[in-house]
Design a protein around this motif. Structure first.
Motif, PDB file in Angstrom:
ATOM      1  N   ASP A   2       0.826  -1.201   0.000  1.00  0.00           N
ATOM      2  CA  ASP A   2       0.000   0.000   0.000  1.00  0.00           C
ATOM      3  C   ASP A   2       0.861   1.252   0.000  1.00  0.00           C
ATOM      4  O   ASP A   2       0.494   2.269  -0.595  1.00  0.00           O
ATOM      5  N   VAL A   3       2.005   1.188   0.697  1.00  0.00           N
ATOM      6  CA  VAL A   3       2.907   2.335   0.744  1.00  0.00           C
ATOM      7  C   VAL A   3       3.405   2.671  -0.664  1.00  0.00           C
ATOM      8  O   VAL A   3       3.437   3.839  -1.074  1.00  0.00           O
ATOM      9  N   ILE A   4       3.777   1.636  -1.436  1.00  0.00           N
ATOM     10  CA  ILE A   4       4.238   1.846  -2.808  1.00  0.00           C
ATOM     11  C   ILE A   4       3.123   2.489  -3.631  1.00  0.00           C
ATOM     12  O   ILE A   4       3.367   3.422  -4.411  1.00  0.00           O
ATOM     13  N   ASN A   9       0.944   7.236  -6.302  1.00  0.00           N
ATOM     14  CA  ASN A   9      -0.141   8.214  -6.446  1.00  0.00           C
ATOM     15  C   ASN A   9       0.389   9.635  -6.261  1.00  0.00           C
ATOM     16  O   ASN A   9      -0.050  10.569  -6.954  1.00  0.00           O
ATOM     17  N   ALA A  10       1.339   9.787  -5.332  1.00  0.00           N
ATOM     18  CA  ALA A  10       1.948  11.104  -5.131  1.00  0.00           C
ATOM     19  C   ALA A  10       2.761  11.528  -6.357  1.00  0.00           C
ATOM     20  O   ALA A  10       2.738  12.696  -6.765  1.00  0.00           O
ATOM     21  N   ILE A  11       3.463  10.581  -6.968  1.00  0.00           N
ATOM     22  CA  ILE A  11       4.204  10.872  -8.192  1.00  0.00           C
ATOM     23  C   ILE A  11       3.245  11.262  -9.309  1.00  0.00           C
ATOM     24  O   ILE A  11       3.503  12.188 -10.099  1.00  0.00           O
ATOM     25  N   ALA A  12       2.111  10.551  -9.384  1.00  0.00           N
ATOM     26  CA  ALA A  12       1.103  10.878 -10.409  1.00  0.00           C
ATOM     27  C   ALA A  12       0.592  12.307 -10.217  1.00  0.00           C
ATOM     28  O   ALA A  12       0.367  13.029 -11.199  1.00  0.00           O
ATOM     29  N   GLU A  29      -0.412  14.523   1.782  1.00  0.00           N
ATOM     30  CA  GLU A  29      -1.764  13.993   1.956  1.00  0.00           C
ATOM     31  C   GLU A  29      -1.981  12.732   1.126  1.00  0.00           C
ATOM     32  O   GLU A  29      -2.539  11.742   1.604  1.00  0.00           O
ATOM     33  N   ILE A  30      -1.510  12.760  -0.103  1.00  0.00           N
ATOM     34  CA  ILE A  30      -1.686  11.607  -0.997  1.00  0.00           C
ATOM     35  C   ILE A  30      -0.798  10.444  -0.551  1.00  0.00           C
ATOM     36  O   ILE A  30      -1.224   9.277  -0.559  1.00  0.00           O
ATOM     37  N   ALA A  31       0.441  10.743  -0.156  1.00  0.00           N
ATOM     38  CA  ALA A  31       1.380   9.693   0.246  1.00  0.00           C
ATOM     39  C   ALA A  31       1.078   9.139   1.632  1.00  0.00           C
ATOM     40  O   ALA A  31       1.645   8.122   2.041  1.00  0.00           O
ATOM     41  N   LEU A  32       0.196   9.829   2.369  1.00  0.00           N
ATOM     42  CA  LEU A  32      -0.182   9.411   3.731  1.00  0.00           C
ATOM     43  C   LEU A  32       1.027   9.353   4.661  1.00  0.00           C
ATOM     44  O   LEU A  32       1.189   8.423   5.466  1.00  0.00           O
ATOM     45  N   CYS A  33       1.887  10.369   4.524  1.00  0.00           N
ATOM     46  CA  CYS A  33       3.048  10.469   5.403  1.00  0.00           C
ATOM     47  C   CYS A  33       3.527  11.913   5.380  1.00  0.00           C
ATOM     48  O   CYS A  33       3.208  12.661   4.449  1.00  0.00           O
ATOM     49  N   TYR A  35       5.670  15.158   4.592  1.00  0.00           N
ATOM     50  CA  TYR A  35       6.414  15.443   3.368  1.00  0.00           C
ATOM     51  C   TYR A  35       7.913  15.196   3.548  1.00  0.00           C
ATOM     52  O   TYR A  35       8.575  14.717   2.623  1.00  0.00           O
ATOM     53  N   ASP A  36       8.456  15.483   4.725  1.00  0.00           N
ATOM     54  CA  ASP A  36       9.880  15.232   4.971  1.00  0.00           C
ATOM     55  C   ASP A  36      10.214  13.750   4.802  1.00  0.00           C
ATOM     56  O   ASP A  36      11.277  13.400   4.284  1.00  0.00           O
ATOM     57  N   LYS A  37       9.313  12.896   5.244  1.00  0.00           N
ATOM     58  CA  LYS A  37       9.531  11.451   5.095  1.00  0.00           C
ATOM     59  C   LYS A  37       9.478  11.060   3.618  1.00  0.00           C
ATOM     60  O   LYS A  37      10.291  10.257   3.147  1.00  0.00           O
ATOM     61  N   PHE A  38       8.524  11.626   2.877  1.00  0.00           N
ATOM     62  CA  PHE A  38       8.427  11.366   1.436  1.00  0.00           C
ATOM     63  C   PHE A  38       9.708  11.812   0.731  1.00  0.00           C
ATOM     64  O   PHE A  38      10.240  11.094  -0.131  1.00  0.00           O
ATOM     65  N   LYS A  39      10.209  12.989   1.086  1.00  0.00           N
ATOM     66  CA  LYS A  39      11.433  13.506   0.464  1.00  0.00           C
ATOM     67  C   LYS A  39      12.610  12.576   0.705  1.00  0.00           C
ATOM     68  O   LYS A  39      13.402  12.309  -0.209  1.00  0.00           O
TER      69      LYS A  39
END
Length: 281
Positions: A2-4, A9-12, A29-33, A35-39
């Motif tokens: 689900d994380v992938i 979805n965030a990339i989209a 919001e889309i990545a459900l985490c 933003y620093d973690k996404f980065k």
């Protein structure tokens, strides 16, 4: 997984907003985490920051537009988030190595296909390509029927090229150094050299690379064909073709081997040529 899915979805979201404002809060919001973690995850997986990725993707799309329509520089600057034409021109030249005004069908460009997260990561790595109107090329060589699809051919190629197996290269020409061609044509694979570069040999077949428009992709210097060409082909078909809008016109692919193992002036590298439709989809 689900994380992938969430990260894809965030990339989209990023891809859908390359011509507009990209909201980091929306990405989180889309990545459900956070933003620093996404980065951090993005940087770890792709070896580039999110902002660098966005810049490279925008300049990739701008290059495609210049190839297609010769858009005005100021219009492209505004479209892809630059404050003026000068800043856009500097960024474009830094990525592609040429000015936007110098883009033509035969200039080499550095494009970055969109990233997607799977068990393995595809895209977001530099790909050197140019569009070339090619004249007909006359070759002499040896052909063999292969089993399977184009993507599965490389193990069979190895057998043809290897001096411990079929040793077709030596049958075509005793001199290894120079430019060689490996041609996939609807299931038939050929190893060949230009007809005027080899001795007359009645056992060799005449092979013609037809004239037309080709996308030409180049590897870095060094490396071995069996390692780099399958990876290059995967990047072309999995990432570049879907992103560029071009279509392959036939089940026809050309590998070009620049074999100069002991030369200081010329270095070993490879190309793949793909016949493409003259118009974008």
């Amino acid at each position: 997984m689900d994380v992938i899915k969430q990260f894809n979805n965030a990339i989209a979201y990023i891809e859908n907003n390359l011509c507009g404002e990209i909201d980091t809060n929306k990405i989180a919001e889309i990545a459900l985490c956070p933003y620093d973690k996404f980065k951090r995850f993005f940087s770890y997986m792709t070896n580039m920051s999110v902002s660098e990725y966005i810049r490279k993707r925008r300049l990739t799309l701008a290059a495609y537009e210049l190839l297609k329509d010769q858009e005005k520089i100021i219009d492209l600057a505004v479209k892809y988030g630059y404050s003026n034409a000068d800043s856009f021109t500097r960024a474009f030249a830094k990525q592609h190595g040429i000015l936007p005004t110098e883009v033509s069908s035969d200039t080499s460009l550095k494009v970055y296909p969109p990233v997607s997260f799977y068990v393995a990561i595809k895209g977001a790595s530099e790909l050197n390509f140019k569009i070339v109107d090619m004249d007909e090329v006359k070759l002499k060589g040896i052909s063999k029927q292969f089993i399977g699809k184009a993507a599965d051919r490389f193990e069979q190629e190895h057998i043809m090229w290897s001096n411990q197996h079929d040793d077709v290269q030596n049958q075509v020409c005793k001199t290894v150094e120079g430019v060689w061609y490996g041609i996939w044509n609807n299931g038939i694979y050929s190893i060949a050299k230009k007809a005027n570069e080899i001795d007359d040999n009645p056992s060799l077949a005449s092979i013609t690379i037809p004239s037309g428009k080709y996308a030409v992709f180049s590897t870095d210097f060094g490396g071995f064909a069996g390692d780099v060409l399958p990876k290059l082909r995967e990047q072309i078909f999995d990432c570049w073709l879907p992103d560029s809008g071009y279509t392959q016109t036939d089940d026809y692919e050309i590998e070009v081997y620049y074999l100069y193992p002991k030369s200081e002036k010329y270095k070993r590298h490879y190309e793949m040529w793909l016949p493409i439709d003259m118009s974008l989809r």
